[in-house]
Each structure stands twice: as C-alpha cells, then as structure tokens.
Design an enzyme around this catalytic site. Sequence first.
Site, PDB file in Angstrom:
ATOM      1  N   GLY A  43       0.836  -1.190   0.000  1.00 31.82           N
ATOM      2  CA  GLY A  43       0.000   0.000   0.000  1.00 31.82           C
ATOM      3  C   GLY A  43       0.875   1.246   0.000  1.00 31.82           C
ATOM      4  O   GLY A  43       1.520   1.541  -1.007  1.00 31.82           O
ATOM      5  N   SER A 110       6.449  -4.544  -2.157  1.00 28.69           N
ATOM      6  CA  SER A 110       6.020  -3.219  -2.582  1.00 28.69           C
ATOM      7  C   SER A 110       6.233  -2.246  -1.419  1.00 28.69           C
ATOM      8  O   SER A 110       7.348  -2.126  -0.915  1.00 28.69           O
ATOM      9  CB  SER A 110       4.560  -3.273  -3.057  1.00 28.69           C
ATOM     10  OG  SER A 110       4.207  -2.111  -3.766  1.00 28.69           O
ATOM     11  N   TRP A 111       5.188  -1.528  -0.968  1.00 26.30           N
ATOM     12  CA  TRP A 111       5.344  -0.677   0.210  1.00 26.30           C
ATOM     13  C   TRP A 111       5.817  -1.502   1.414  1.00 26.30           C
ATOM     14  O   TRP A 111       6.533  -0.995   2.280  1.00 26.30           O
ATOM     15  CB  TRP A 111       4.017   0.017   0.549  1.00 26.30           C
ATOM     16  CG  TRP A 111       3.986   0.565   1.948  1.00 26.30           C
ATOM     17  CD1 TRP A 111       3.326   0.054   3.021  1.00 26.30           C
ATOM     18  CD2 TRP A 111       4.665   1.750   2.424  1.00 26.30           C
ATOM     19  NE1 TRP A 111       3.541   0.826   4.134  1.00 26.30           N
ATOM     20  CE2 TRP A 111       4.367   1.874   3.790  1.00 26.30           C
ATOM     21  CE3 TRP A 111       5.496   2.698   1.823  1.00 26.30           C
ATOM     22  CZ2 TRP A 111       4.855   2.918   4.576  1.00 26.30           C
ATOM     23  CZ3 TRP A 111       5.995   3.736   2.602  1.00 26.30           C
ATOM     24  CH2 TRP A 111       5.673   3.844   3.957  1.00 26.30           C
ATOM     25  N   ASP A 265       7.787  -5.478 -13.981  1.00 26.92           N
ATOM     26  CA  ASP A 265       7.043  -4.778 -12.939  1.00 26.92           C
ATOM     27  C   ASP A 265       6.794  -3.345 -13.406  1.00 26.92           C
ATOM     28  O   ASP A 265       7.735  -2.559 -13.537  1.00 26.92           O
ATOM     29  CB  ASP A 265       7.848  -4.792 -11.639  1.00 26.92           C
ATOM     30  CG  ASP A 265       7.067  -4.270 -10.439  1.00 26.92           C
ATOM     31  OD1 ASP A 265       6.152  -3.456 -10.639  1.00 26.92           O
ATOM     32  OD2 ASP A 265       7.401  -4.677  -9.307  1.00 26.92           O
ATOM     33  N   HIS A 293       4.414  -7.252 -10.957  1.00 28.31           N
ATOM     34  CA  HIS A 293       4.558  -6.758  -9.592  1.00 28.31           C
ATOM     35  C   HIS A 293       3.903  -7.633  -8.528  1.00 28.31           C
ATOM     36  O   HIS A 293       4.394  -7.716  -7.410  1.00 28.31           O
ATOM     37  CB  HIS A 293       3.951  -5.347  -9.521  1.00 28.31           C
ATOM     38  CG  HIS A 293       4.083  -4.680  -8.193  1.00 28.31           C
ATOM     39  ND1 HIS A 293       5.300  -4.268  -7.682  1.00 28.31           N
ATOM     40  CD2 HIS A 293       3.152  -4.335  -7.257  1.00 28.31           C
ATOM     41  CE1 HIS A 293       5.114  -3.699  -6.504  1.00 28.31           C
ATOM     42  NE2 HIS A 293       3.829  -3.728  -6.222  1.00 28.31           N
TER      43      HIS A 293
END
Length: 323
Positions: A43, A110-111, A265, A293
Amino acid sequence: MQILYPEIKPYARHNLPVDEVHTLYVEESGSTDGIPVLFIHGGPGGGCSGQDRRFFDPEKYRIILFDQRGAGRSTPHAELKDNTTPHLIQDIEAIRTHLNVEKWVLFGGSWGSTLSLLYAQAHPETVLGMVLRGIFLCRDKDLHWFYQAGADRIFPDYWKDFIAPIPEAERGDLMAAFYKRLTDSNEIAKMAAAKAWSIWEGRCATLRPNPEVVNDFADPHKAVSLARIEAHYFMNQIFVAPNQILDNMDRLQGIPATIVHGRYDMVCPLDNALALHDNWPDAKLHIIRDAGHASREPSIVDALVRATDELAHELSGDGDQSS
C-alpha cells in the site's frame, strides 16, 4: 515450481491499541515455537489476506500478520490522523514487544519492502533476515512514473479510466488532484476517486491480466483505505528524508536477505531493485523473467517460497528465536 503452502487459520488474534486513535489487528499462525516472521503488507493501506500466511512453512515459522494503521481490520478504517511512517515503525516495535519476540524475519512486498527496510534500519538488532519483493524506494521519480507520466504509455487504455474522475484542468498534478478528492467530505467523489486509483494499481500489477487481482483492488473497503492512505503518504514524501533508504544501507550489513523482483514490474520498475542491490551487495537478487509486480504471479510465488524455505534452513541452527 514451488506453490503456496496450504491454507491455515490463525491460532491467535489480537486487537492492539497503539495510541488514543488507532487499534491494530494482529494475528499468529503456524508453529508457536517456530522462527518468528512478520508479514508487512503493501500500500500503504492495503491490508493482509489469508493468502499471506501461505508463503511460509507452518511447521517452521511462527507467522505474524498485522494490518497497518487505517488498513484492513485495523481501526478506525482509512484514518489519516497520526498515520505516518515513524508511527508504523513504532507500531512494529509495539507488536514485537507485545508478542514477546526477541528477533524476527521481515517479509514485505512493494510498500511492505519500503517499510521493512526502514524498520530494519531503525532496529537492525531485532532482524534475523529479510525477504523482499517488488522493491519500492518511493523516490520522486518512482511516484511520477506511476501517477503522472511513464506507466500511462504502457497502459493507455487503463490510464483513461484512472484519470476520468479528474477534470482536465487539474491533470498537471494528478497526485494533488486525487488527494483533494480522497480527503473531501463528498463521499460520492471520494469513492469514485478511490476506485479509479485502486483499480489502476490492480490492473497494472500483473504481467498477464488477472481479474481476481483487479476485483480485490476494486473492493470498496480496500479501495478507500488504499487510495486515501497512499495519497496521504505520497503527498508527504512518505514522511522520511529524501533517499533515506539507500543512504542508510550500511546499517543492514550482516543481515541475510533475498530480493525478488519481476522484470516487467510496471508499478515499481526494476531499477528500484537494482539501486537497492547496488547498495546492498550481500543480498541475493532474483530477477523474475516472466512476472510483473503482484505476489500472486506463479513465478513470484515460486521465488518467495524458495526464499523463505532457504532462510528457515539457514536459521534453523539458531533454535527458538522467541523469548
């Protein structure tokens, strides 16, 4: 090819108040005396799912999931007050203390890779090892690529739907335009902006179109928290100094780590992972040739499960890591 471990249910759930505003959802599954591993979701604002328990051998790991402030089952939902990166780092320490964990493995995509790196740099003495996917350094150029100019040329059809809620006169700064609507009291405009933002991310997350992923991102509950909290963080440079992650990589020396990144990605392009690896040569870098991703892509799953299995083998000689 490795696949996810079978579905399991948590053996413990916790609602952990971390201040006067926020209460975190935390759960444990797997082995009570296994190697503690913390799953750090993406996120920000994405929340966890049952699938996230399945990257780990439940006989070897004590699997800890939590929903970050405002996300998933944490409350209040989509709340921006006192929701910053330093707060999240403090929350992770609060979870570690609450669960009586001395040291643990960090697993983030990711985050989640961003927050894992920032937490590890703040508390390297607590980290046994790291498995990171889809590296997101949150540099200005990374945000500009996905939310202003770059990815729009790869997915021009999806881009049209993304920018539809924003009047043409405001499209010179899409981040600010979305943030305005996502923090407005107009609930209809807020939901339209949230769904456009979240669906754009879901559509771009996989190499091959995946309706299951897109439907997950389109869920209104997830879309609101994901869009609001992401825009809040990105408008504020994620509440850290410019280039903070790369400037502090010396703090992670000696921590075993694996980086997994899809060559195609489009959410967090591969140069994120290469820049990290250039500053962290001890980490293993696996570039996945047929993936984008998302953590659900088969070759990404294969690489991540192999990485957690290998790390469990490396750490198994250390015995029980929980106090």
